[in-house]
Scaffold this motif. Structure first.
Motif, PDB file in Angstrom:
ATOM      1  N   MET A   1       0.883  -1.323   0.180  1.00  0.00           N
ATOM      2  CA  MET A   1       0.419  -0.013  -0.091  1.00  0.00           C
ATOM      3  C   MET A   1       0.535   0.840  -0.202  1.00  0.00           C
ATOM      4  O   MET A   1       2.053   1.240   0.880  1.00  0.00           O
ATOM      5  CB  MET A   1      -0.849  -0.054   1.150  1.00  0.00           C
ATOM      6  N   GLU A   2       0.318   2.462  -0.728  1.00  0.00           N
ATOM      7  CA  GLU A   2       1.172   3.534  -1.490  1.00  0.00           C
ATOM      8  C   GLU A   2       1.030   4.451  -0.225  1.00  0.00           C
ATOM      9  O   GLU A   2      -0.575   4.768  -0.384  1.00  0.00           O
ATOM     10  CB  GLU A   2       1.766   3.674  -2.932  1.00  0.00           C
ATOM     11  N   ASN A   3       1.289   4.619   0.695  1.00  0.00           N
ATOM     12  CA  ASN A   3       0.949   6.323   1.288  1.00  0.00           C
ATOM     13  C   ASN A   3       0.527   7.052  -0.284  1.00  0.00           C
ATOM     14  O   ASN A   3       1.280   7.771  -0.643  1.00  0.00           O
ATOM     15  CB  ASN A   3       2.068   6.862   1.916  1.00  0.00           C
TER      16      ASN A   3
ATOM     17  N   ILE B   1       6.781   3.730   1.242  1.00  0.00           N
ATOM     18  CA  ILE B   1       6.822   5.590   1.901  1.00  0.00           C
ATOM     19  C   ILE B   1       7.052   5.906   0.551  1.00  0.00           C
ATOM     20  O   ILE B   1       8.339   6.082  -0.359  1.00  0.00           O
ATOM     21  CB  ILE B   1       7.237   5.227   3.156  1.00  0.00           C
ATOM     22  N   ASP B   2       6.171   7.311   0.037  1.00  0.00           N
ATOM     23  CA  ASP B   2       6.505   7.770  -1.200  1.00  0.00           C
ATOM     24  C   ASP B   2       7.348   8.932  -0.408  1.00  0.00           C
ATOM     25  O   ASP B   2       6.211   9.560  -0.016  1.00  0.00           O
ATOM     26  CB  ASP B   2       5.790   8.082  -2.491  1.00  0.00           C
ATOM     27  N   THR B   3       8.312  10.162  -0.530  1.00  0.00           N
ATOM     28  CA  THR B   3       8.944  10.623   0.320  1.00  0.00           C
ATOM     29  C   THR B   3       8.176  11.724  -0.474  1.00  0.00           C
ATOM     30  O   THR B   3       7.793  12.857   0.706  1.00  0.00           O
ATOM     31  CB  THR B   3      10.994  10.689   0.058  1.00  0.00           C
ATOM     32  N   ALA B   4       7.934  11.859  -1.574  1.00  0.00           N
ATOM     33  CA  ALA B   4       7.113  13.183  -1.645  1.00  0.00           C
ATOM     34  C   ALA B   4       5.501  13.634  -1.153  1.00  0.00           C
ATOM     35  O   ALA B   4       4.917  14.036  -0.926  1.00  0.00           O
ATOM     36  CB  ALA B   4       7.068  13.439  -3.183  1.00  0.00           C
ATOM     37  N   HIS B   5       4.736  12.495  -1.112  1.00  0.00           N
ATOM     38  CA  HIS B   5       3.305  11.937  -0.477  1.00  0.00           C
ATOM     39  C   HIS B   5       3.692  12.391   0.710  1.00  0.00           C
ATOM     40  O   HIS B   5       2.844  13.491   1.690  1.00  0.00           O
ATOM     41  CB  HIS B   5       2.529  11.016  -1.261  1.00  0.00           C
ATOM     42  N   ALA B   6       4.655  11.779   1.220  1.00  0.00           N
ATOM     43  CA  ALA B   6       4.615  12.052   2.863  1.00  0.00           C
ATOM     44  C   ALA B   6       5.068  13.548   3.497  1.00  0.00           C
ATOM     45  O   ALA B   6       4.539  14.370   3.891  1.00  0.00           O
ATOM     46  CB  ALA B   6       5.516  10.701   3.346  1.00  0.00           C
TER      47      ALA B   6
ATOM     48  N   LEU C   1      10.337   1.926  -0.927  1.00  0.00           N
ATOM     49  CA  LEU C   1      10.680   3.472  -0.447  1.00  0.00           C
ATOM     50  C   LEU C   1      10.119   4.298  -2.625  1.00  0.00           C
ATOM     51  O   LEU C   1      10.676   4.120  -3.112  1.00  0.00           O
ATOM     52  CB  LEU C   1      11.374   4.105  -0.319  1.00  0.00           C
ATOM     53  N   HIS C   2       9.369   4.968  -2.434  1.00  0.00           N
ATOM     54  CA  HIS C   2       9.144   6.000  -3.418  1.00  0.00           C
ATOM     55  C   HIS C   2      10.431   7.186  -3.201  1.00  0.00           C
ATOM     56  O   HIS C   2       9.649   8.089  -2.779  1.00  0.00           O
ATOM     57  CB  HIS C   2       8.066   6.017  -3.862  1.00  0.00           C
ATOM     58  N   VAL C   3      11.809   7.581  -4.270  1.00  0.00           N
ATOM     59  CA  VAL C   3      12.474   9.058  -3.332  1.00  0.00           C
ATOM     60  C   VAL C   3      11.698  10.255  -4.905  1.00  0.00           C
ATOM     61  O   VAL C   3      12.021   9.299  -5.844  1.00  0.00           O
ATOM     62  CB  VAL C   3      13.638   8.708  -3.232  1.00  0.00           C
ATOM     63  N   ASN C   4      11.030  10.574  -4.048  1.00  0.00           N
ATOM     64  CA  ASN C   4      10.856  11.360  -5.023  1.00  0.00           C
ATOM     65  C   ASN C   4      11.386  13.126  -4.184  1.00  0.00           C
ATOM     66  O   ASN C   4      10.348  12.878  -2.877  1.00  0.00           O
ATOM     67  CB  ASN C   4       9.771  11.858  -5.485  1.00  0.00           C
ATOM     68  N   ASP C   5      11.578  13.909  -4.770  1.00  0.00           N
ATOM     69  CA  ASP C   5      11.712  14.997  -4.171  1.00  0.00           C
ATOM     70  C   ASP C   5      10.165  16.105  -4.901  1.00  0.00           C
ATOM     71  O   ASP C   5       9.738  15.549  -5.782  1.00  0.00           O
ATOM     72  CB  ASP C   5      13.157  16.473  -4.582  1.00  0.00           C
TER      73      ASP C   5
ATOM     74  N   ARG D   1       3.345  16.005  -6.329  1.00  0.00           N
ATOM     75  CA  ARG D   1       3.916  16.704  -7.878  1.00  0.00           C
ATOM     76  C   ARG D   1       5.607  16.148  -7.409  1.00  0.00           C
ATOM     77  O   ARG D   1       6.394  16.244  -5.955  1.00  0.00           O
ATOM     78  CB  ARG D   1       4.301  18.104  -8.260  1.00  0.00           C
ATOM     79  N   HIS D   2       6.164  15.732  -8.439  1.00  0.00           N
ATOM     80  CA  HIS D   2       7.569  15.128  -8.323  1.00  0.00           C
ATOM     81  C   HIS D   2       7.969  15.624  -8.794  1.00  0.00           C
ATOM     82  O   HIS D   2       8.304  16.584 -10.020  1.00  0.00           O
ATOM     83  CB  HIS D   2       7.586  13.446  -8.863  1.00  0.00           C
ATOM     84  N   HIS D   3       9.344  16.681  -8.504  1.00  0.00           N
ATOM     85  CA  HIS D   3      10.933  17.478  -8.842  1.00  0.00           C
ATOM     86  C   HIS D   3      11.620  15.883  -8.363  1.00  0.00           C
ATOM     87  O   HIS D   3      12.016  15.213  -7.905  1.00  0.00           O
ATOM     88  CB  HIS D   3      10.969  18.306  -8.292  1.00  0.00           C
TER      89      HIS D   3
ATOM     90  N   LEU E   1      12.946   5.552  -8.143  1.00  0.00           N
ATOM     91  CA  LEU E   1      13.017   6.993  -8.449  1.00  0.00           C
ATOM     92  C   LEU E   1      11.729   7.191  -9.370  1.00  0.00           C
ATOM     93  O   LEU E   1      12.115   6.566 -10.153  1.00  0.00           O
ATOM     94  CB  LEU E   1      13.849   7.558  -8.687  1.00  0.00           C
ATOM     95  N   GLU E   2      10.948   8.185  -9.279  1.00  0.00           N
ATOM     96  CA  GLU E   2       9.427   8.115 -10.273  1.00  0.00           C
ATOM     97  C   GLU E   2       9.606   8.817 -10.271  1.00  0.00           C
ATOM     98  O   GLU E   2       8.619   9.781 -10.927  1.00  0.00           O
ATOM     99  CB  GLU E   2       8.224   7.851  -9.110  1.00  0.00           C
ATOM    100  N   THR E   3      10.827  10.260 -10.444  1.00  0.00           N
ATOM    101  CA  THR E   3      10.640  11.542 -11.642  1.00  0.00           C
ATOM    102  C   THR E   3      10.737  11.237 -13.082  1.00  0.00           C
ATOM    103  O   THR E   3      11.955  10.672 -13.424  1.00  0.00           O
ATOM    104  CB  THR E   3      11.453  12.370 -11.111  1.00  0.00           C
TER     105      THR E   3
HETATM  106 ZN   LIG Z   1       5.070   6.507  -6.187  1.00  0.00          ZN
END
Ligand SMILES: [Zn+2]
Ligand SMILES: [Zn+2]
Length: 277
Positions: free
Chosen positions: A141-143, A174-179, A211-215, A226-228, A256-258
């Protein structure tokens, strides 16, 4: 920590694996079909088996499927719910037959319904999916960014699903941009430490598989998705350095999902490498 890119597979599995390997990835995430649709597409068995062999050969394991963005386990619309269930069930079976450990999904939106009713329905649907899950595959489950009525914007809510459904193959991404958009301040070491304490308390770090590591450029708590590029947003290199080098997260995969062209992927990977100690 193993990192990889969300990689398009539309031009063929072989190309996707070559691309990931050339960029030094050690995991891969992809969509099994149209991310904005519900149509179920089955790969040819030979191509699917070859993809699994290539991922093994290039050490891209564990790998992850990301389900369609249309999935909604909290919807009141029966047709939408049935399509969501069918799609996740399909991706879980596909994962099992292709040596893929993680099926990452968004949970959807409560819409206008009572959250408690929606929550119960999500638990029932997760249980139904997990009843049929095969060994070696996790339903992840993605946050969410927590906007409006999105399901899964808080660690408490995700922890609630884990406890109520109580199945060892239910996990969390854990998607960092979503968190960040949901209000978790993870842009420096003390913030990351507090966040991980919170994760441990409500979810359990062992249940976080990826983890989804997105800024992001969305302000803290801004609830927009919004991912950066890594290190160039508000989480920044300080936040990612604290997170990605944390001893407790070493066994997880980071994706990385950017979205971008090759040059941007290379830039993100280089940034990630300089952050990883
Ligand atoms: Zn994600
Ligand atoms: Zn996602």
């Amino acid at each position: 920590m193993r990192f990889g890119l969300h990689t398009p597979v539309g031009k063929g599995y072989e190309k996707a694996v070559t691309y990931a390997a050339e960029l030094g990835c050690r995991t891969i995430q992809f969509f099994s079909g149209n991310p904005r649709g519900f149509r179920i597409t089955d790969p040819k068995p030979e191509a699917w088996a070859r993809f699994a062999a290539l991922r093994r050969e290039h050490d891209l394991l564990p790998s992850a499927i990301h389900t369609s963005y249309l999935v909604n386990l909290a919807t009141e619309r029966e047709d939408h719910l049935a399509a969501s269930l069918a799609l996740i069930a399909h991706d879980l079976a596909l994962a099992s037959s292709g040596d893929i450990a993680y099926v990452n999904t968004h949970l959807g939106s409560y819409g206008r319904r009572e959250r408690a009713d929606g929550h119960l329905q999500v638990c029932r649907m997760l249980s139904e999916l997990l009843d049929a899950i095969r060994p070696g595959v996790y339903l992840v489950m993605e946050n969410s960014a927590g906007a409006g009525n999105l399901v899964g914007g808080t660690l408490e809510e995700l922890g609630g699903f884990l406890r109520e459904v109580d199945h060892p193959q239910l996990a969390v991404c854990i998607d960092t941009a979503h968190a960040w958009a949901a209000g978790y301040k993870i842009d420096d070491a003390p913030g990351v430490e507090a966040f991980l304490d919170h994760v441990e308390r409500d979810v359990g770090i062992a249940r976080v598989k990826m983890l989804h590591v997105n800024d992001t450029l969305v302000p803290l708590g801004g609830q927009r998705d919004r991912h950066h590029h890594i290190g160039e947003g508000l989480i920044g290199t300080g936040g990612f350095a604290a997170l990605l080098n944390h001893a407790e997260l070493r066994e997880k995969i980071a994706v990385l999902e950017t979205p971008g062209e090759r040059a941007e992927d290379e830039r993100n990977v280089a940034a990630l490498r300089s952050i990883l100690r």
